[in-house]
Scaffold this motif. Structure first.
Motif: not given
Length: 335
Positions: A254, A280, A282, A286, A295
């Motif tokens: 992220d 990716y 989270d 995000a 994510s």
């Protein structure tokens, strides 16, 4: 109503002006390290003021066992903090204290900590890292007879060692599949460093999703970076200069998407109308970006709990868990 962010130990540490390790010790009612009563009361007061929801009840000083979690670096805010928080809660439910030791990626210091733990009432040891990575467990082997579990780290030379990991391949696969389902046909992947196996596994998941969809893998659409915002920014500009620029970008973290968003904004491209973007792991950012970022939430809560419960239950069977995370759909891929 928008859900409020969960208060973490790092939030409490920042407000109280102490380290996260100090917060963990105090909220675990640990007396293994001498702390002033003023510091204890300040941390507890700060936790209550911030609305920390899992304040433990006072425990009796009855020589409780502890579970020692050795981590090679203490994250400030990182999704892996969820694993630490849940591990603490799981230990608490088993009437056991979780004590964190930051050994600064110094194996000699870790070995000395393990030797001290062997002289105390310690139920087991968890060796962990906020970054999924291989370690050389031979440094720790035969240093103690206590049960040892690996969390977010692994060593293939010790296949019988209990190991709990996120499934990077499966996570990247589901993100890429989602972008395909949203109609993307030219999906780019901005990855981290090649030397990290976690990055290579995310690349494998990305490739596998394309293969399953009957879509070609184009090496020009894969950009390796050092995780920095600037390199992600430059990689995004390079991707958009391709003869057939991508209609979706999957970033390996992220944090990296901040550089991606910046580049796309400068190119006057709208997310998601002109291009889809997914991250990716989270992280908190995000849900705070514009537009909010799709994510994958890593299963650190589950893995932290499982590592502790493995020790508390007295398991001795070989266990190697790889767990997929949950896809969190947000506006950056909503078409």
């Amino acid at each position: 109503m928008e859900k409020k962010n969960k208060v973490t130990m790092s939030d409490i540490a920042r407000e109280a002006g102490v380290s996260q390790a100090t917060v963990s010790l105090i909220l675990n009612n640990s007396r293994s390290i001498k702390l002033s009563e003023e510091t204890r009361q300040r941390v507890i007061s700060t936790a209550l003021t911030l609305g920390y929801k899992k304040m433990p009840a006072p425990h009796r000083d009855n020589g409780q066992e502890e579970i020692a979690l050795l981590i090679n670096v203490m994250p400030s805010y990182d999704p892996f903090v969820d694993a630490l928080s849940e591990a603490r809660e799981a230990a608490w439910r088993h009437d056991t204290l979780l004590t964190l030791y930051d050994y600064g990626d110094d194996p000699e210091l870790a070995v000395r900590i393990i030797h001290q733990l062997s002289q105390r009432r310690c139920a087991g040891i968890i060796i962990a890292s906020p970054v999924t990575q291989a370690i050389d467990f031979s440094v720790f082997a035969h240093q103690t007879e206590l049960p040892v579990v690996l969390l977010n780290v692994y060593d293939r030379a010790f296949p019988l060692l209990p190991t709990f990991l996120p499934d990077d391949r499966a996570n990247a696969l589901q993100i890429t599949r989602h972008l395909i389902d949203q109609g993307a046909t030219r999906i780019a992947h901005i990855m981290g460093d090649h030397w990290m196996e976690a990055c290579e596994m995310r690349l494998e998941g990305y490739r596998q999703a394309l293969l399953q969809a009957g879509m070609p893998f184009d090496e020009q659409r894969v950009m390796a970076t050092n995780w920095s915002l600037n390199e992600t920014y430059q990689a995004t500009l390079a991707l958009m200069k391709l003869p057939e620029p991508p209609d979706a970008i999957f970033c390996s973290s992220d944090w990296m998407t901040l550089g991606c968003y910046q580049a796309l904004t400068e190119l006057h491209l709208r997310i998601p109308q002109d291009i889809l973007v997914a991250g990716y792991d989270d992280q908190r950012i995000a849900d705070q970006m514009t537009p909010k970022l799709t994510s994958v939430q890593l299963p650190y809560i589950e893995l932290g709990r499982m590592a502790v419960e493995y020790i508390c239950s007295g398991e001795d069977a070989a266990t190697r868990v790889r767990m997929a995370g949950r896809l969190k759909l947000r506006a950056s891929t909503a078409v």
